[in-house]
Design a protein around this motif. Structure first.
Motif, PDB file in Angstrom:
ATOM      1  N   LEU A 293      27.071 -69.097  -6.667  1.00  0.00           N
ATOM      2  CA  LEU A 293      27.473 -67.858  -7.157  1.00  0.00           C
ATOM      3  C   LEU A 293      28.419 -68.169  -8.250  1.00  0.00           C
ATOM      4  O   LEU A 293      29.279 -68.840  -8.471  1.00  0.00           O
TER       5      LEU A 293
ATOM      6  N   GLU B 275      30.883 -65.967 -11.359  1.00  0.00           N
ATOM      7  CA  GLU B 275      31.585 -64.829 -11.608  1.00  0.00           C
ATOM      8  C   GLU B 275      32.099 -64.558 -13.183  1.00  0.00           C
ATOM      9  O   GLU B 275      32.438 -65.477 -13.532  1.00  0.00           O
TER      10      GLU B 275
ATOM     11  N   LYS C 172      31.460 -59.008 -12.602  1.00  0.00           N
ATOM     12  CA  LYS C 172      30.188 -59.317 -11.886  1.00  0.00           C
ATOM     13  C   LYS C 172      29.840 -60.700 -11.399  1.00  0.00           C
ATOM     14  O   LYS C 172      30.143 -61.593 -12.056  1.00  0.00           O
ATOM     15  N   ARG C 173      29.203 -60.587 -10.326  1.00  0.00           N
ATOM     16  CA  ARG C 173      28.648 -61.891  -9.678  1.00  0.00           C
ATOM     17  C   ARG C 173      27.114 -62.014  -9.747  1.00  0.00           C
ATOM     18  O   ARG C 173      26.327 -60.995  -9.391  1.00  0.00           O
ATOM     19  N   PHE C 174      26.491 -63.296  -9.910  1.00  0.00           N
ATOM     20  CA  PHE C 174      25.265 -63.588 -10.359  1.00  0.00           C
ATOM     21  C   PHE C 174      25.007 -64.967  -9.463  1.00  0.00           C
ATOM     22  O   PHE C 174      25.760 -65.666  -9.327  1.00  0.00           O
ATOM     23  N   LYS C 175      23.695 -64.789  -9.053  1.00  0.00           N
ATOM     24  CA  LYS C 175      23.121 -66.449  -8.664  1.00  0.00           C
ATOM     25  C   LYS C 175      23.267 -67.115  -9.936  1.00  0.00           C
ATOM     26  O   LYS C 175      23.004 -66.766 -11.010  1.00  0.00           O
TER      27      LYS C 175
ATOM     28  N   GLU D 250      20.495 -67.085 -12.259  1.00  0.00           N
ATOM     29  CA  GLU D 250      20.459 -65.850 -13.330  1.00  0.00           C
ATOM     30  C   GLU D 250      21.480 -65.808 -14.336  1.00  0.00           C
ATOM     31  O   GLU D 250      21.129 -64.988 -15.230  1.00  0.00           O
TER      32      GLU D 250
ATOM     33  N   GLU E 289      25.338 -59.596 -18.326  1.00  0.00           N
ATOM     34  CA  GLU E 289      25.947 -57.977 -18.378  1.00  0.00           C
ATOM     35  C   GLU E 289      26.621 -57.808 -19.772  1.00  0.00           C
ATOM     36  O   GLU E 289      26.411 -56.926 -20.583  1.00  0.00           O
TER      37      GLU E 289
ATOM     38  N   ASN F 243      23.304 -61.399  -5.036  1.00  0.00           N
ATOM     39  CA  ASN F 243      22.950 -60.413  -6.017  1.00  0.00           C
ATOM     40  C   ASN F 243      21.673 -59.444  -5.724  1.00  0.00           C
ATOM     41  O   ASN F 243      20.556 -59.829  -6.290  1.00  0.00           O
TER      42      ASN F 243
ATOM     43  N   LYS G  41      18.844 -56.907  -5.729  1.00  0.00           N
ATOM     44  CA  LYS G  41      18.611 -55.975  -6.838  1.00  0.00           C
ATOM     45  C   LYS G  41      17.300 -55.725  -6.888  1.00  0.00           C
ATOM     46  O   LYS G  41      16.288 -55.954  -6.225  1.00  0.00           O
TER      47      LYS G  41
END
Ligand code: ATP
Length: 439
Positions: A87, A89, A95-98, A101, A108, A178, A180
């Protein structure tokens, strides 16, 4: 193309397929509820998968194992140590993402990212009234572990011989970093999994066999070849248990996405469970006198993900309206061309007008005769044109309209969703005709 997703999300809610969970409280993470049409479609998907995997193949049997299992299962399976994502940040927007990603900066806001942290995907819960570590349990992250737990029980009770398969449908839970894309990635979802136990020397052959079978299943349900591909996953990206992995991907509007994984798990699961439990899970072949750990080929589909692919595939928008016989230009109209086996509602029964008691009575009578045989709806609200639009949007295959002529010659109009062609059918032959058409 992203636009298509928002149109489908809105249609799914408007027409009773999928609602946000606990909506009056503002929803909850990535949870969704399946409405009256969604649940019918889900049932169709599950029933068709079951029929395909169990009824259409020799040596595959079913199972329904518990969601909660002894936590040692997850230790042995490698999920407690190895089932994790990285993860990252964003320092700026939080915001957090793999980590795959977001490579160098926040997708973002473009902000700087903090160092990746490891994040286990298993959902924890507490069994018993006291929240101490002794009673920690996990919601299963994949349904197949319940199958391995019952390998011996099924083998012995059903007197099976290798090769054979065990199939199961059930909920799985993952604490996704995440979630989505609507129902593509959620924390709670349903899997349809089949584990094929075979001799190690036969594993390659069976891997290719099941890969082909599974691809054909999607083709047989209307997904076109151009929107489907099988991708071999590199060693670096494979799940921790897989020696070989092919993902069946669908071309979603947001890009190619996995809908099913075909995994060659080798003897990873049975040998680890033997080691951790102390129970010898090797198979003894009575004829060759050989004793070995069967190797496993797994086929694993998400119910919701495949439903999403089927919905997207079915969605068609016709600019200016579907009827071309009038000059008047209408707004875009939607038709859901869902495959007939998947369509949640097969038949709509419509009285042409609602203020002619004889017509209404006949329509209700027909509805009652058809209802035990097909999923049907009865609708008398609004003009006939509006009702056709409405049922087209819900993917209803055929509409039976009772009109003035019905009172004269006992025939009804049968309208086909895809061609909009209308034909007159004798009311007494209706059931037979519909059964024929929906076969
Ligand atoms: P992904 O890479 O998309 O996270 P995965 O490779 O972890 O998926 P598998 O463990 O192979 O997925 O699970 C098999 C199938 O279960 C997937 O192909 C998908 O259809 C479904 N699935 C997995 N995770 C989710 C999820 N979070 N939400 C919905 N469906 C899921």
């Amino acid at each position: 193309m992203e636009n298509k997703i928002s149109k489908i999300v809105s249609l799914a809610k408007r027409r009773g397929f999928i609602f946000p969970s606990s909506e009056i409280y503002g929803g909850f993470g990535s949870s969704y509820d399946f409405g009256p049409l969604g649940v019918e479609m889900k049932r169709n998907i599950k029933q068709l998968w079951w029929q395909e995997m169990i009824n259409n193949h020799d040596s595959v049997v079913g199972l329904d194992a518990a969601i909660l299992m002894n936590p040692k299962v997850w230790e042995a399976s490698g999920h407690l140590s190895g089932f994790s994502d990285y993860l990252v940040e964003c320092k700026n927007c939080k915001k957090r993402f793999k980590s795959e990603e977001a490579k160098n900066k926040c997708p973002e806001c473009g902000g700087e990212l903090l160092k990746p942290r490891k994040f286990n995907l298993m959902m924890k819960t507490f069994v018993g009234p006291v929240e101490d570590s002794a009673s920690t349990a996990y919601l299963r992250a994949e349904t197949c572990q319940g199958i391995y737990m019952n390998f011996e029980n099924v083998l012995n009770s059903m007197r099976l011989k290798i090769p054979f398969g065990i199939a199961q449908i059930g909920k799985a839970f993952r604490n996704e970093v995440n979630p989505k894309n609507f129902i593509f990635r959620t924390r709670e979802f349903e899997q349809m999994e089949m584990q094929w136990f075979c001799h190690p020397k036969q594993a390659n052959k069976w891997f290719n066999f099941w890969k082909k079978e599974r691809i054909n299943w999607y083709l047989s349900l209307g997904i076109p070849k151009k929107d489907l591909r099988a991708v071999e996953i590199s060693a670096k990206q494979r799940a921790h248990y897989a020696q070989k992995q092919v993902d069946i991907e669908y071309r979603f509007p947001f890009g190619w996405g996995e809908i099913e994984g075909i995994h060659y798990r080798g003897d990873w699961d049975l040998s680890n469970h033997s080691k951790y439990s102390g129970k010898d899970l090797k198979y003894f072949d009575q004829e060759s006198k050989e004793k070995y750990f069967p190797h496993i080929i797994e086929t694993s589909v998400g119910v919701e993900r495949s439903l999403f692919a089927f919905l997207i595939n079915a969605y068609e928008e016709v600019k200016g309206g579907r009827t071309k016989t009038t000059k008047a230009v209408k707004e875009a109209e939607v038709v859901l061309k869902i495959h007939k086996k998947l369509a949640p509602i097969k038949i709509a029964v419509l009285p042409l007008v609602k203020n002619k008691p004889k017509i209404v009575k006949k329509a209700k009578e027909i509805y009652q005769t058809l209802k035990p045989h097909f999923t049907c709806l009865y609708d008398q609200v609004g003009s006939i044109g509006r009702r056709y639009r409405r049922i087209d949007e819900t993917g209803v295959l055929l509409a039976v309209t009772v009109d003035f002529q019905t009172l004269d010659d006992k025939t009804v109009t049968l309208r086909d969703r895809d061609t909009m062609k209308q034909e007159r059918v004798k009311a007494e032959d209706l059931l037979k005709t519909l059964k024929e058409k929906l076969k």
